[in-house]
Design a protein around this motif. Sequence first.
Motif, PDB file in Angstrom:
ATOM      1  N   ASP A 161       0.840  -1.193   0.000  1.00  0.00           N
ATOM      2  CA  ASP A 161       0.000   0.000   0.000  1.00  0.00           C
ATOM      3  C   ASP A 161       0.878   1.248   0.000  1.00  0.00           C
ATOM      4  O   ASP A 161       2.091   1.185   0.235  1.00  0.00           O
ATOM      5  CB  ASP A 161      -0.916  -0.018   1.220  1.00  0.00           C
ATOM      6  N   ASP A 162       0.239   2.400  -0.234  1.00  0.00           N
ATOM      7  CA  ASP A 162       0.984   3.661  -0.336  1.00  0.00           C
ATOM      8  C   ASP A 162       1.717   4.010   0.950  1.00  0.00           C
ATOM      9  O   ASP A 162       2.743   4.706   0.913  1.00  0.00           O
ATOM     10  CB  ASP A 162       0.020   4.808  -0.697  1.00  0.00           C
ATOM     11  N   ASP A 163       1.207   3.565   2.109  1.00  0.00           N
ATOM     12  CA  ASP A 163       1.845   3.902   3.379  1.00  0.00           C
ATOM     13  C   ASP A 163       2.977   2.931   3.740  1.00  0.00           C
ATOM     14  O   ASP A 163       3.544   3.007   4.829  1.00  0.00           O
ATOM     15  CB  ASP A 163       0.823   3.951   4.515  1.00  0.00           C
ATOM     16  N   GLY A 164       3.295   1.992   2.843  1.00  0.00           N
ATOM     17  CA  GLY A 164       4.382   1.049   3.078  1.00  0.00           C
ATOM     18  C   GLY A 164       3.951  -0.281   3.661  1.00  0.00           C
ATOM     19  O   GLY A 164       4.785  -1.168   3.858  1.00  0.00           O
ATOM     20  N   THR A 165       2.652  -0.453   3.943  1.00  0.00           N
ATOM     21  CA  THR A 165       2.154  -1.738   4.436  1.00  0.00           C
ATOM     22  C   THR A 165       2.313  -2.809   3.362  1.00  0.00           C
ATOM     23  O   THR A 165       1.969  -2.589   2.201  1.00  0.00           O
ATOM     24  CB  THR A 165       0.673  -1.626   4.844  1.00  0.00           C
ATOM     25  N   ILE A 166       2.836  -3.957   3.754  1.00  0.00           N
ATOM     26  CA  ILE A 166       3.046  -5.078   2.838  1.00  0.00           C
ATOM     27  C   ILE A 166       2.246  -6.276   3.338  1.00  0.00           C
ATOM     28  O   ILE A 166       2.293  -6.616   4.521  1.00  0.00           O
ATOM     29  CB  ILE A 166       4.539  -5.454   2.748  1.00  0.00           C
ATOM     30  N   VAL A 214       1.367  -9.868   7.398  1.00  0.00           N
ATOM     31  CA  VAL A 214       1.232  -8.406   7.305  1.00  0.00           C
ATOM     32  C   VAL A 214       2.428  -7.710   7.936  1.00  0.00           C
ATOM     33  O   VAL A 214       2.812  -8.021   9.069  1.00  0.00           O
ATOM     34  CB  VAL A 214      -0.057  -7.942   8.014  1.00  0.00           C
ATOM     35  N   THR A 215       2.998  -6.748   7.225  1.00  0.00           N
ATOM     36  CA  THR A 215       4.054  -5.874   7.754  1.00  0.00           C
ATOM     37  C   THR A 215       3.585  -4.428   7.665  1.00  0.00           C
ATOM     38  O   THR A 215       3.208  -3.960   6.580  1.00  0.00           O
ATOM     39  CB  THR A 215       5.361  -6.048   6.970  1.00  0.00           C
ATOM     40  N   VAL A 259       2.222   3.617  11.772  1.00  0.00           N
ATOM     41  CA  VAL A 259       1.119   3.648  10.813  1.00  0.00           C
ATOM     42  C   VAL A 259      -0.129   3.006  11.419  1.00  0.00           C
ATOM     43  O   VAL A 259      -0.056   1.961  12.063  1.00  0.00           O
ATOM     44  CB  VAL A 259       1.512   2.924   9.505  1.00  0.00           C
ATOM     45  N   ASN A 260      -1.286   3.654  11.214  1.00  0.00           N
ATOM     46  CA  ASN A 260      -2.581   3.087  11.575  1.00  0.00           C
ATOM     47  C   ASN A 260      -3.168   2.413  10.338  1.00  0.00           C
ATOM     48  O   ASN A 260      -3.185   3.004   9.255  1.00  0.00           O
ATOM     49  CB  ASN A 260      -3.555   4.168  12.043  1.00  0.00           C
ATOM     50  N   GLY A 265       7.680  -0.605  14.038  1.00  0.00           N
ATOM     51  CA  GLY A 265       6.810  -1.284  13.086  1.00  0.00           C
ATOM     52  C   GLY A 265       6.359  -2.616  13.656  1.00  0.00           C
ATOM     53  O   GLY A 265       6.661  -2.973  14.793  1.00  0.00           O
ATOM     54  N   VAL A 266       5.632  -3.365  12.853  1.00  0.00           N
ATOM     55  CA  VAL A 266       5.121  -4.651  13.321  1.00  0.00           C
ATOM     56  C   VAL A 266       4.956  -5.599  12.135  1.00  0.00           C
ATOM     57  O   VAL A 266       4.677  -5.173  11.009  1.00  0.00           O
ATOM     58  CB  VAL A 266       3.766  -4.491  14.058  1.00  0.00           C
ATOM     59  N   ARG A 267       5.156  -6.890  12.407  1.00  0.00           N
ATOM     60  CA  ARG A 267       4.839  -7.938  11.443  1.00  0.00           C
ATOM     61  C   ARG A 267       4.025  -8.999  12.176  1.00  0.00           C
ATOM     62  O   ARG A 267       4.408  -9.432  13.268  1.00  0.00           O
ATOM     63  CB  ARG A 267       6.100  -8.548  10.840  1.00  0.00           C
TER      64      ARG A 267
END
Length: 303
Positions: free
Chosen positions: A148-153, A180-181, A186-187, A257-259
Motif C-alpha cells: 500500500d501507499d503507506d508502506g504496508t506489505i 502483514v508488515t 502507521v494506523n 513497526g510490526v509484522r
Amino acid sequence: MSLRPTLETRRAQPTLEGAGVKLHRAFGFQDPSELDPFLLFDDFRNERPEDFEKGFPWHPHRGIETITYVLSGTVDHADSLGNTGSLGAGDVQWMTAGRGILHQEMPHGNRNGQMHGFQLWGNLPSSQKMTAPRYQDVTAADIPEVTDDDGTIVRVITGEFWGKKGPVDGIAADPQYLDVTIPAGVNKTFHIDTYRRAFAYIFDGSAAFVDAAAPTGVLLEKEVAGQEVNIRDLSGDRTLIRFGSGDEITVQAGEQGVRFLLISGAPINEPVAWHGPIVMNTQQELMQAMRDLRNGTFIQPAH
C-alpha cells in the motif's frame, strides 16, 4: 462497519514437541470452540540447531489440515504415500490429512543455524474427515505480495485481499491467511468478513489492536466507524490476539513497526473428539482411528 473487540491477548507458551523440538504454542489442546475452525498454532523459532534438528519423526494425522509456513531455514518432509519434498524460506505447505496419513517433518537451520516457521492446524467438517489425503506445496515466488501507499506489505497465502488471491484453494474453512508488515507508527484497518473467527499473531515488532471496548489506553488519532476508540498497551513478539465479532480490525504499529499473521476462517460448529494428532467428531470415531493404527489399516489405498 463494526470494529471487532479484542477478546483476549496472550503470550505463546514454551512447549516441547516431536523428538524434543523447543517451540512456543499460542493455542491448542484446550477449548477447540474458541477459534473454530482452527485447533492449534505453533511458532517454532530457534537459534540453536540442537533445539530443533531432532524434528518431528513419523506420526499420524486424521481429520485435520496442517499448514506449515517457513520463514527461515528448511523443513524436509516425507509421508506414507511416498511424497517427499523440502520447504524453504517463504514456502507454504497445506496438508489435508483426511482419512489418514503418516508423515515426518525434519527442520534444518539456515547458514547461521537459525530456523523459524509456523504450523497451524485447521479442523475438517464431518463430511470431509475421511477424504483422500492431499498436499498443496506453494513456493515463496507463487505467493502474491501487495504494497500500500503507506508502506504496508501483505503476503496473501490464502483467501482474497486487496485484489489478490492466494494460491492455496479448496480448503474447507474458506480461510484467509495473511502475513502483514506495517511500518512504524502507521494506523491500518483491515476488513474481515463478519462470519469468520479471527486472530492475529505478532512475531516481530509491536502494535496495538484498537478495541472500542477498552476503557483505558491511548486515544487513537482518528475516529473509527464514527466513534473515538482507545487502544490497549502495545503487544509485542509472540503475542496472540483473539478477536470478537465484527467486520474490521484496526492496528497501530509501534516505534519499530510490526509484522504479524492475520488469520480467519468460517467456524464448523461441530462436536470435536480430539486425541493428539487425530481429530474426529465422536469418541467412537476416535477409538476406530486408534484401532486402525494398531491393526495397520490407518493408511488406506487410493480409490
